[in-house]
Scaffold this motif. Structure first.
Motif, PDB file in Angstrom:
ATOM      1  N   UNK A 202       0.828  -1.208   0.000  1.00 29.71           N
ATOM      2  CA  UNK A 202       0.000   0.000   0.000  1.00 29.71           C
ATOM      3  C   UNK A 202       0.859   1.252   0.000  1.00 29.71           C
ATOM      4  N   UNK A 203       0.456   2.238  -0.809  1.00 35.96           N
ATOM      5  CA  UNK A 203       0.973   3.576  -0.595  1.00 35.96           C
ATOM      6  C   UNK A 203      -0.151   4.391   0.034  1.00 35.96           C
ATOM      7  N   UNK A 204      -0.053   5.699  -0.008  1.00 35.02           N
ATOM      8  CA  UNK A 204      -1.044   6.507   0.701  1.00 35.02           C
ATOM      9  C   UNK A 204      -2.426   6.446   0.080  1.00 35.02           C
ATOM     10  N   UNK A 205      -2.505   6.194  -1.233  1.00 28.33           N
ATOM     11  CA  UNK A 205      -3.797   6.285  -1.906  1.00 28.33           C
ATOM     12  C   UNK A 205      -4.216   5.024  -2.641  1.00 28.33           C
ATOM     13  N   UNK A 206      -3.274   4.121  -2.956  1.00 27.60           N
ATOM     14  CA  UNK A 206      -3.631   3.008  -3.823  1.00 27.60           C
ATOM     15  C   UNK A 206      -2.705   1.828  -3.568  1.00 27.60           C
ATOM     16  N   UNK A 207      -2.962   0.738  -4.302  1.00 26.11           N
ATOM     17  CA  UNK A 207      -2.095  -0.431  -4.230  1.00 26.11           C
ATOM     18  C   UNK A 207      -0.881  -0.199  -5.124  1.00 26.11           C
ATOM     19  N   UNK A 208       0.294  -0.481  -4.592  1.00 28.06           N
ATOM     20  CA  UNK A 208       1.537  -0.300  -5.339  1.00 28.06           C
ATOM     21  C   UNK A 208       2.205  -1.657  -5.522  1.00 28.06           C
ATOM     22  N   UNK A 209       2.816  -1.876  -6.695  1.00 26.25           N
ATOM     23  CA  UNK A 209       3.538  -3.119  -6.960  1.00 26.25           C
ATOM     24  C   UNK A 209       5.028  -2.844  -6.789  1.00 26.25           C
ATOM     25  N   UNK A 210       5.643  -3.561  -5.863  1.00 23.36           N
ATOM     26  CA  UNK A 210       7.078  -3.429  -5.632  1.00 23.36           C
ATOM     27  C   UNK A 210       7.779  -4.707  -6.085  1.00 23.36           C
ATOM     28  N   UNK A 211       9.091  -4.605  -6.250  1.00 24.87           N
ATOM     29  CA  UNK A 211       9.886  -5.767  -6.633  1.00 24.87           C
ATOM     30  C   UNK A 211      11.158  -5.823  -5.785  1.00 24.87           C
ATOM     31  N   UNK A 212      11.464  -7.005  -5.306  1.00 25.74           N
ATOM     32  CA  UNK A 212      12.716  -7.231  -4.600  1.00 25.74           C
ATOM     33  C   UNK A 212      13.281  -8.551  -5.102  1.00 25.74           C
ATOM     34  N   UNK A 213      14.568  -8.731  -4.969  1.00 28.06           N
ATOM     35  CA  UNK A 213      15.174  -9.973  -5.422  1.00 28.06           C
ATOM     36  C   UNK A 213      16.676  -9.897  -5.337  1.00 28.06           C
ATOM     37  N   UNK A 214      17.338 -10.910  -5.857  1.00 28.89           N
ATOM     38  CA  UNK A 214      18.781 -10.951  -5.805  1.00 28.89           C
ATOM     39  C   UNK A 214      19.320 -12.093  -6.629  1.00 28.89           C
ATOM     40  N   UNK A 215      20.611 -12.351  -6.577  1.00 28.00           N
ATOM     41  CA  UNK A 215      21.220 -13.443  -7.339  1.00 28.00           C
ATOM     42  C   UNK A 215      20.712 -14.800  -6.882  1.00 28.00           C
ATOM     43  N   UNK A 216      20.978 -15.816  -7.687  1.00 25.93           N
ATOM     44  CA  UNK A 216      20.474 -17.154  -7.374  1.00 25.93           C
ATOM     45  C   UNK A 216      20.931 -17.635  -6.002  1.00 25.93           C
ATOM     46  N   UNK A 217      22.103 -17.183  -5.566  1.00 26.47           N
ATOM     47  CA  UNK A 217      22.610 -17.607  -4.260  1.00 26.47           C
ATOM     48  C   UNK A 217      21.750 -17.164  -3.098  1.00 26.47           C
ATOM     49  N   UNK A 218      20.855 -16.180  -3.322  1.00 24.47           N
ATOM     50  CA  UNK A 218      19.939 -15.733  -2.252  1.00 24.47           C
ATOM     51  C   UNK A 218      18.775 -16.705  -2.061  1.00 24.47           C
ATOM     52  N   UNK A 219      18.650 -17.661  -2.983  1.00 26.06           N
ATOM     53  CA  UNK A 219      17.480 -18.529  -2.988  1.00 26.06           C
ATOM     54  C   UNK A 219      17.851 -19.972  -2.678  1.00 26.06           C
ATOM     55  N   UNK A 220      16.835 -20.740  -2.321  1.00 26.48           N
ATOM     56  CA  UNK A 220      16.988 -22.176  -2.118  1.00 26.48           C
ATOM     57  C   UNK A 220      15.761 -22.885  -2.652  1.00 26.48           C
TER      58      UNK A 220
END
Length: 385
Positions: A202-220
């Motif tokens: 959420x932002x102040x007025x509406x739904x916001x789409x954010x993105x986060x991520x990283x290299x394959x080593x951050x995942x399992x």
């Protein structure tokens, strides 16, 4: 035909070492870097991607950017194909995922595994489970995604889609349905594959789409699919937003319920006041009807019957009758209306016991009452048919 109509077509993708190689390369724009890559290597049009398998010339000139070139007269379908970048990038992503997975103890990986009427991109085999990872770069409808998931799900415990574009319908639908969706990126310059997640916040007025991520080593890879701190953060944000949305909807529903209850209470109060007013009118009428107007002995109606109809109709009609009779009584007592015209009307009204009669008439003044009577029965002295 001139070369101006058909300019030389230059491709920047190839595979290294053999036609069936699964090592894709992109020709760098920098000429020094291109010469280092060329170093004694051989480059081919990929048969795995539907190409001709022919050896390509790595052209590094002083004018044009470095590029790969088919032999003269080649009719390969991949030459300057619009899908060439997607195909080679897709291959690069697959190989990056396989290399990463095979570094995990107890895990193995196979690409392009046939499953009934489909073929999964990356099939990961873990200690006691299998996970299908689908790298999606081209258009895909939500319906086709569901159908393919059902097919792959006959083999894999979990099927997860990794979307390379936000424009894919299946990505948008998945994001809208559960609030998050996995993404995948490939960088040719660093030859790096990254996985991330798009999620709602959420932002102040509406739904916001954010993105986060990283290299394959951050995942399992787990029995429930891909996992990482990035995904946990996204899921927590989505749950907070949706919990707040549920609370907001519940509050709106409660506010609506309270408004409806207040409205009903006001309506009940209005009905109660109306009933009390009608009762008062009826009581006044009944009290007035007990007394014969002075000078009208033996001519004023001796009784006024109980009205017939539903309780609400009767209450409404009695208030109308009370006003009508009061008007007529006043006109006769004050001698504004001759007895010869008024008394017959009073006697006629005294036999009207239907509530609907009074409701339909709704007399506004004495003249309207008299005219209604005389229209039906004629005026005094007028011949009757």
């Amino acid at each position: 035909m001139s070369n101006e109509s058909f300019p030389e077509r230059r491709d920047i993708y190839a595979v290294l070492g053999a036609p069936d190689s699964r090592v894709p390369v992109q020709a760098p724009e920098d000429r020094k870097e291109a010469r280092r890559m060329k170093g004694g290597n051989s480059f081919y049009c990929s048969t795995a991607l539907g190409g001709c398998g022919g050896e390509l010339t790595f052209a590094i000139g002083d004018v044009n950017v470095p590029h790969f070139r088919h032999q003269a007269g080649s009719r390969c379908s991949l030459i300057s194909s619009k899908s060439q970048a997607d195909r080679y990038t897709h291959l690069a992503m697959q190989e990056a995922l396989r290399s990463w997975i095979e570094t995990m103890p107890g895990f193995s990986c196979r690409l392009e595994v046939s499953i009934e009427n489909g073929r999964t991109d990356v099939l990961v085999t873990g200690p006691s489970f299998e996970v299908a990872l689908e790298v999606q770069r081209s258009a895909l409808s939500a319906r086709n995604a569901l159908e393919r998931t059902a097919v792959y799900g006959q083999r894999a415990n979990v099927v997860q889609w990794l979307y390379a574009s936000k424009d894919i319908e299946a990505y948008k639908t998945e994001l809208a349905d559960r609030g998050w969706s996995l993404r995948i990126w490939w960088g040719w310059a660093k030859k790096e594959c990254r996985i991330g997640v798009s999620y709602e916040t959420d932002n102040e007025t509406d739904v916001e789409i954010k993105e986060i991520g990283g290299p394959l080593g951050d995942w399992e890879v787990t029995a429930r699919g891909l996992a990482s701190a990035h995904l946990r953060k996204a899921k927590e944000a989505v749950e907070r937003r949706r919990a707040a949305e549920r609370e907001r909807q519940q509050q709106e529903a409660e506010d609506a319920r309270l408004r409806e209850e207040a409205k009903k209470a006001r309506e009940v109060e209005v009905r109660k006041r109306r009933i009390e007013e009608q009762k008062a009118s009826r009581a006044a009428l009944l009290e007035a009807l007990k007394h014969t107007p002075e000078g009208l002995e033996n001519r004023w109606p001796s009784s006024w019957p109980q009205l017939r109809g539903s309780p609400s109709q009767v209450a409404w009609a009695e208030s109308i009758r009370a006003r009508a009779v009061a008007l007529l009584r006043e006109e006769l007592v004050e001698e504004w209306l001759p007895e010869a015209r008024g008394v017959p009307v009073a006697l006629w009204l005294a036999i009207q016991s239907s509530a609907s009669f009074w409701i339909n008439c709704r007399f506004k003044d004495t003249l309207a009452i008299v005219q209604t009577y005389e229209h039906q029965f004629g005026s005094p002295g007028q011949s009757r048919r």
